[in-house]
Design an enzyme around this catalytic site. Structure first.
Site, PDB file in Angstrom:
ATOM      1  N   GLY A  44     -13.585 -13.572  24.909  1.00 10.25           N
ATOM      2  CA  GLY A  44     -13.522 -12.429  23.564  1.00 10.25           C
ATOM      3  C   GLY A  44     -13.395 -11.108  24.247  1.00 10.25           C
ATOM      4  O   GLY A  44     -13.385 -11.017  25.645  1.00 10.25           O
ATOM      5  N   GLN A  49     -13.568  -1.933  25.094  1.00 14.02           N
ATOM      6  CA  GLN A  49     -13.472  -2.347  26.552  1.00 14.02           C
ATOM      7  C   GLN A  49     -11.904  -2.027  26.872  1.00 14.02           C
ATOM      8  O   GLN A  49     -12.028  -1.977  28.229  1.00 14.02           O
ATOM      9  CB  GLN A  49     -13.692  -4.179  26.470  1.00 14.02           C
ATOM     10  CG  GLN A  49     -14.948  -4.562  26.111  1.00 14.02           C
ATOM     11  CD  GLN A  49     -15.069  -5.892  26.336  1.00 14.02           C
ATOM     12  OE1 GLN A  49     -14.876  -6.553  25.303  1.00 14.02           O
ATOM     13  NE2 GLN A  49     -15.492  -6.245  27.551  1.00 14.02           N
ATOM     14  N   CYS A  89     -19.518 -10.855  30.665  1.00 13.08           N
ATOM     15  CA  CYS A  89     -18.882 -10.029  29.858  1.00 13.08           C
ATOM     16  C   CYS A  89     -17.526  -9.299  30.801  1.00 13.08           C
ATOM     17  O   CYS A  89     -17.915  -9.253  31.837  1.00 13.08           O
ATOM     18  CB  CYS A  89     -19.683  -8.707  29.726  1.00 13.08           C
ATOM     19  SG  CYS A  89     -18.932  -7.265  28.724  1.00 13.08           S
ATOM     20  N   LEU A  90     -16.373  -9.222  30.487  1.00 16.82           N
ATOM     21  CA  LEU A  90     -15.232  -8.683  31.061  1.00 16.82           C
ATOM     22  C   LEU A  90     -15.458  -7.226  31.767  1.00 16.82           C
ATOM     23  O   LEU A  90     -15.028  -6.889  32.613  1.00 16.82           O
ATOM     24  CB  LEU A  90     -13.981  -9.029  30.537  1.00 16.82           C
ATOM     25  CG  LEU A  90     -13.462 -10.188  29.954  1.00 16.82           C
ATOM     26  CD1 LEU A  90     -12.327 -10.149  29.352  1.00 16.82           C
ATOM     27  CD2 LEU A  90     -13.418 -10.886  31.357  1.00 16.82           C
ATOM     28  N   HIS A 131     -21.672 -11.192  20.556  1.00 20.25           N
ATOM     29  CA  HIS A 131     -21.405 -10.518  21.580  1.00 20.25           C
ATOM     30  C   HIS A 131     -20.602  -9.364  21.421  1.00 20.25           C
ATOM     31  O   HIS A 131     -20.629  -8.187  21.600  1.00 20.25           O
ATOM     32  CB  HIS A 131     -21.191 -11.312  22.704  1.00 20.25           C
ATOM     33  CG  HIS A 131     -20.653 -10.606  24.278  1.00 20.25           C
ATOM     34  ND1 HIS A 131     -21.474 -10.759  25.270  1.00 20.25           N
ATOM     35  CD2 HIS A 131     -19.798  -9.716  24.414  1.00 20.25           C
ATOM     36  CE1 HIS A 131     -21.011 -10.145  26.213  1.00 20.25           C
ATOM     37  NE2 HIS A 131     -19.972  -9.364  25.723  1.00 20.25           N
ATOM     38  N   GLU A 132     -19.207  -9.608  20.761  1.00 16.66           N
ATOM     39  CA  GLU A 132     -18.121  -8.762  20.583  1.00 16.66           C
ATOM     40  C   GLU A 132     -18.531  -7.638  19.735  1.00 16.66           C
ATOM     41  O   GLU A 132     -17.904  -6.548  19.818  1.00 16.66           O
ATOM     42  CB  GLU A 132     -16.961  -9.431  20.207  1.00 16.66           C
ATOM     43  CG  GLU A 132     -16.202 -10.450  21.288  1.00 16.66           C
ATOM     44  CD  GLU A 132     -16.351 -10.049  22.845  1.00 16.66           C
ATOM     45  OE1 GLU A 132     -15.929  -8.782  23.049  1.00 16.66           O
ATOM     46  OE2 GLU A 132     -16.525 -10.528  23.692  1.00 16.66           O
ATOM     47  N   HIS A 135     -20.233  -4.804  20.899  1.00 15.52           N
ATOM     48  CA  HIS A 135     -19.550  -3.906  21.742  1.00 15.52           C
ATOM     49  C   HIS A 135     -19.068  -2.828  20.544  1.00 15.52           C
ATOM     50  O   HIS A 135     -18.733  -1.604  21.387  1.00 15.52           O
ATOM     51  CB  HIS A 135     -18.032  -4.518  22.284  1.00 15.52           C
ATOM     52  CG  HIS A 135     -18.319  -5.160  23.554  1.00 15.52           C
ATOM     53  ND1 HIS A 135     -18.607  -4.476  24.605  1.00 15.52           N
ATOM     54  CD2 HIS A 135     -18.222  -6.427  24.022  1.00 15.52           C
ATOM     55  CE1 HIS A 135     -18.828  -5.305  25.811  1.00 15.52           C
ATOM     56  NE2 HIS A 135     -18.410  -6.557  25.403  1.00 15.52           N
TER      57      HIS A 135
HETATM   58 NI    NI Z   1     -18.425  -8.281  26.672  1.00 13.96          NI
END
Ligand code: NI
Length: 166
Positions: A44, A49, A89-90, A131-132, A135
């Protein structure tokens, strides 16, 4: 390839704006997001991000039909039943923690052409989508940890990064 912003950078905490123009530039941006997510081995990726303060995220759980873009999403229902699931998380590379969230959700959003859709989802997809979606509101998974665990995780993340920079 787009640059992925990481923990400590303000853009991850800022407000995002609704998308109103569904043009070719948006399609190109979404393609770049899918590419960046795949390259980073993520499932995701949300626009903030990559430094873009718009209400959009992409997901790809590698299951059939679960490679999708969600534009202007709104979670309209969540199940009573909650569960623990390890998240990463990236934007906080290398760190993972079990987070509690509803197991199923109903989400409404728009696709790349602007067409609205409603989807009832569970499993990994529901987890990633929540989760996304966080963000887009400046929320990271570590915000859903208790304070002590969060401080430990952040300290260990910062230690690692210092080492990497040397
Ligand atoms: Ni994330």
């Amino acid at each position: 390839m787009l640059d992925i912003y990481t923990l400590g950078e303000e853009v991850l905490r800022e407000k995002t704006e609704k998308i109103t123009v569904f043009d070719n530039a948006l399609a190109i941006f979404v393609d770049a997001m899918f590419e960046t997510m795949a390259e980073a081995d993520g499932i995701g990726l949300a626009a903030p991000q990559v430094g873009v303060l718009k209400r959009l995220f992409v997901v790809d759980t590698h299951r059939p039909g679960e490679r999708m873009v969600f534009i202007n999403p709104e979670i309209i229902e969540t199940s009573q039943e909650q569960g623990l699931y390890e998240e990463g998380c990236l934007s906080i590379p290398g760190m993972y923690y079990d987070i509690v969230r509803p197991l199923e959700i109903t989400i409404q959003a728009q696709d790349l052409s602007g067409k609205a859709f409603v989807k009832h989802i569970g499993g990994t997809l529901a987890r990633v989508v929540q989760h996304e979606n966080d963000h887009l509101n400046g929320i990271l998974f570590i915000d859903r940890m208790d304070e002590e665990a969060r401080e430990k995780l952040v300290a260990s993340y910062n230690r690692r990064n210092k080492k990497r920079k040397k």
